[in-house]
Write a protein that holds these residues in place. Sequence first.
Motif, PDB file in Angstrom:
ATOM      1  N   VAL A   1       0.863  -1.185   0.000  1.00 53.14           N
ATOM      2  CA  VAL A   1       0.000   0.000   0.000  1.00 53.14           C
ATOM      3  C   VAL A   1       0.899   1.234   0.000  1.00 53.14           C
ATOM      4  O   VAL A   1       1.709   1.409   0.916  1.00 53.14           O
ATOM      5  CB  VAL A   1      -0.928   0.018   1.236  1.00 53.14           C
ATOM      6  CG1 VAL A   1      -1.734   1.321   1.284  1.00 53.14           C
ATOM      7  CG2 VAL A   1      -1.859  -1.193   1.231  1.00 53.14           C
ATOM      8  N   ALA A   2       0.781   2.076  -1.031  1.00 54.35           N
ATOM      9  CA  ALA A   2       1.590   3.294  -1.110  1.00 54.35           C
ATOM     10  C   ALA A   2       0.882   4.432  -0.384  1.00 54.35           C
ATOM     11  O   ALA A   2      -0.335   4.570  -0.476  1.00 54.35           O
ATOM     12  CB  ALA A   2       1.836   3.673  -2.570  1.00 54.35           C
ATOM     13  N   VAL A   3       1.657   5.221   0.349  1.00 56.29           N
ATOM     14  CA  VAL A   3       1.131   6.393   1.049  1.00 56.29           C
ATOM     15  C   VAL A   3       1.851   7.614   0.474  1.00 56.29           C
ATOM     16  O   VAL A   3       3.052   7.782   0.672  1.00 56.29           O
ATOM     17  CB  VAL A   3       1.352   6.279   2.573  1.00 56.29           C
ATOM     18  CG1 VAL A   3       0.826   7.525   3.282  1.00 56.29           C
ATOM     19  CG2 VAL A   3       0.671   5.028   3.123  1.00 56.29           C
ATOM     20  N   MET A   4       1.095   8.429  -0.274  1.00 55.80           N
ATOM     21  CA  MET A   4       1.675   9.592  -0.968  1.00 55.80           C
ATOM     22  C   MET A   4       1.039  10.860  -0.388  1.00 55.80           C
ATOM     23  O   MET A   4       0.173  11.475  -0.992  1.00 55.80           O
ATOM     24  CB  MET A   4       1.407   9.477  -2.471  1.00 55.80           C
ATOM     25  CG  MET A   4       2.078  10.532  -3.328  1.00 55.80           C
ATOM     26  SD  MET A   4       1.618  10.297  -5.060  1.00 55.80           S
ATOM     27  CE  MET A   4       2.586  11.592  -5.833  1.00 55.80           C
ATOM     28  N   LEU A   5       1.468  11.200   0.828  1.00 57.94           N
ATOM     29  CA  LEU A   5       0.852  12.293   1.569  1.00 57.94           C
ATOM     30  C   LEU A   5       1.910  13.123   2.300  1.00 57.94           C
ATOM     31  O   LEU A   5       2.949  12.590   2.691  1.00 57.94           O
ATOM     32  CB  LEU A   5      -0.117  11.739   2.621  1.00 57.94           C
ATOM     33  CG  LEU A   5      -1.357  10.976   2.128  1.00 57.94           C
ATOM     34  CD1 LEU A   5      -2.034  10.279   3.289  1.00 57.94           C
ATOM     35  CD2 LEU A   5      -2.324  11.903   1.411  1.00 57.94           C
ATOM     36  N   PRO A   6       1.620  14.413   2.527  1.00 60.69           N
ATOM     37  CA  PRO A   6       2.483  15.190   3.434  1.00 60.69           C
ATOM     38  C   PRO A   6       2.177  14.780   4.879  1.00 60.69           C
ATOM     39  O   PRO A   6       1.357  13.881   5.118  1.00 60.69           O
ATOM     40  CB  PRO A   6       2.047  16.630   3.150  1.00 60.69           C
ATOM     41  CG  PRO A   6       0.609  16.505   2.739  1.00 60.69           C
ATOM     42  CD  PRO A   6       0.481  15.185   2.024  1.00 60.69           C
ATOM     43  N   ASN A   7       2.794  15.446   5.848  1.00 59.20           N
ATOM     44  CA  ASN A   7       2.521  15.141   7.259  1.00 59.20           C
ATOM     45  C   ASN A   7       1.116  15.610   7.634  1.00 59.20           C
ATOM     46  O   ASN A   7       0.875  16.817   7.759  1.00 59.20           O
ATOM     47  CB  ASN A   7       3.560  15.807   8.168  1.00 59.20           C
ATOM     48  CG  ASN A   7       4.927  15.168   8.049  1.00 59.20           C
ATOM     49  OD1 ASN A   7       5.124  14.243   7.272  1.00 59.20           O
ATOM     50  ND2 ASN A   7       5.877  15.649   8.821  1.00 59.20           N
ATOM     51  N   CYS A   8       0.205  14.671   7.786  1.00 55.97           N
ATOM     52  CA  CYS A   8      -1.180  14.954   8.128  1.00 55.97           C
ATOM     53  C   CYS A   8      -1.748  13.715   8.810  1.00 55.97           C
ATOM     54  O   CYS A   8      -1.143  12.627   8.726  1.00 55.97           O
ATOM     55  CB  CYS A   8      -1.992  15.319   6.879  1.00 55.97           C
ATOM     56  SG  CYS A   8      -1.979  14.059   5.579  1.00 55.97           S
ATOM     57  N   PRO A   9      -2.875  13.808   9.513  1.00 55.00           N
ATOM     58  CA  PRO A   9      -3.415  12.632  10.212  1.00 55.00           C
ATOM     59  C   PRO A   9      -3.652  11.430   9.292  1.00 55.00           C
ATOM     60  O   PRO A   9      -3.449  10.283   9.704  1.00 55.00           O
ATOM     61  CB  PRO A   9      -4.735  13.159  10.788  1.00 55.00           C
ATOM     62  CG  PRO A   9      -4.515  14.621  10.962  1.00 55.00           C
ATOM     63  CD  PRO A   9      -3.657  15.026   9.816  1.00 55.00           C
ATOM     64  N   GLN A  10      -4.065  11.691   8.054  1.00 54.44           N
ATOM     65  CA  GLN A  10      -4.340  10.593   7.128  1.00 54.44           C
ATOM     66  C   GLN A  10      -3.095   9.742   6.880  1.00 54.44           C
ATOM     67  O   GLN A  10      -3.199   8.514   6.703  1.00 54.44           O
ATOM     68  CB  GLN A  10      -4.847  11.142   5.782  1.00 54.44           C
ATOM     69  CG  GLN A  10      -6.124  11.959   5.881  1.00 54.44           C
ATOM     70  CD  GLN A  10      -5.870  13.462   5.986  1.00 54.44           C
ATOM     71  OE1 GLN A  10      -5.109  13.904   6.857  1.00 54.44           O
ATOM     72  NE2 GLN A  10      -6.492  14.239   5.119  1.00 54.44           N
ATOM     73  N   ALA A  11      -1.920  10.383   6.844  1.00 50.05           N
ATOM     74  CA  ALA A  11      -0.672   9.645   6.620  1.00 50.05           C
ATOM     75  C   ALA A  11      -0.405   8.697   7.781  1.00 50.05           C
ATOM     76  O   ALA A  11       0.020   7.552   7.588  1.00 50.05           O
ATOM     77  CB  ALA A  11       0.498  10.615   6.446  1.00 50.05           C
TER      78      ALA A  11
END
Length: 556
Positions: free
Chosen positions: A76-86
């Motif tokens: 599972v790839a996580v392509m996010l900035p620093n945020c709760p979703q990450a």
Amino acid sequence: MVDKPWLEHYPVEVPTTYDYPKQNLAQFLVDSAQLYPEHIALDFLGNKMSYKELLDSVYRFTNALLKLGICKGDRVAVMLPNCPQAVIAYYGTLLMGGIVVMTNPLYMPRELEYQLKDASVQMIVTLDILVDRVKTATEKDPLDYILVTSIKDYLPIPKNWLYALKTKKTGKPIIYDNSVLSFRLFLKQSTGTPIQIPVEAEEDLALIQYTGGTTGFAKGVMLTHMNLVANTVQGKLWFYRAEIAKERYLAALPFFHVFGMTVLLNQSIHMAGTLILMPRFDINQILKTMGRLKPTVFPGAPTMYIAVINHPDVHKFDLSSVKICISGAASLPVEVQERFESITGGTLIEGYGLTETSPVTHANNLWEKRKVGSVGIPFPDTDARIVHPESGEEMPLGDIGELIIRGPQVMKGYWQQPEETNKALRDGWLYTGDLARMDTDGFFYVLDRRKDLIIAGGYNIYPREVEEVLFEHPDVEEAVVAGVVDPYRGETVKAYIILKEGSTANEEDLKRWCKEKLAVYKVPKIYEFRDTFPKTLVGKVLRRKLIDEDNDKMPK
């Protein structure tokens, strides 16, 4: 003790060896949520989330993945900035035995296409503004699922309204279907029933983390649950004065970089700390946040500390809450270290590590003996040697050679690259490719990557040594040194300089300064004054890109 002189300089509070728990990396979150359910885990631009709320969201994510048919071992790839979703996607994937592939939100379709295909990713979690880019990258090999979220989803009122007004609509509207899913609905329609798929901590991968790829395509570093658990615990042992459920971590380093992932995300969750999430590094926002929220721990890259000390209004902010700072990702100039400590009153140490080591292997002591210019001493259970770059024989004390490392944080290997794995891992040792030396106390000094070494007229020149001298000049804000092609000497030393605002220093001034402090063959022959440097999102200067820019200017 003769083999490991650094053990004499361990604080009495730090054990030389430790029995690391063989567990899922996400167990840290489960434990902290059980012990401190109401404590604030995440503070995202004013929206606070407790450990109890975070774990509920993580369980919902895990259950939703399983319902979709995502199984243990799937990527599972996580392509996010620093945020709760990450944070939710990261631990939610780990709890069901999935393998996280952390991906830089700045990647363009070509870079993204390679990474997603190489890791055989089944799902990506990304921002609404990046969906078009993901679709372009996956045209040839579509993913099973794209999970879409927005920064505003976890912003407090009225910031979420303002965000919606400020953000220009770009690209086509997102059409949700069986493969493009809404993050909010994904969690809402799931259940928070506790669940954890068993893993073999020493064998099962938690993460495939791609290295920078400065030479050709990036390699996927395979890190097991045990690798990351061990490095998180090692960091906790080193910061022995840190208090459980009392530390506040300024999360300016991105979690998609292994440094930020370990020293911020995993470390804070293990310590039941509060993560102050910064989606990007904006120096004005950073100083305001530090003054208001009083972080106690601020890991960063040297460029972050440089931005702090050179901000014209830095003295208007109270930064005295900061107790612990560890610098990594690039060498820390002594001048920067001393000025930052004098401004904040905190302790800033330099450490060392690689993606292949989860990442930290060495650090200076925080409260005991430390040495300026050194990356410190090896962590508990970590062994390090200096060997001849060609023969592999151990070098005499004080001599420069290649740094090799052994320890529980050393990777399993490179994803689907057995030849590269065999080159890097030999008899349990990781060959780093970094040139270093060890002194009689067991403190290590990393000079440069082997490929960054400058050989001019037969002399070996280490860029870091020259950069240190340039940084001491009162008018220099940032400096990078590299070797450029020279028809006579093979290579010659070039300095790339960013001057402080209002400075009138010129090439002659800097050349005179260097001649007073360096052997003549180390003095830069060419100086280029610039307003900015190309950098990674962590703040690491892309030295290779500067050299490539010069090569492109040369007549063909």
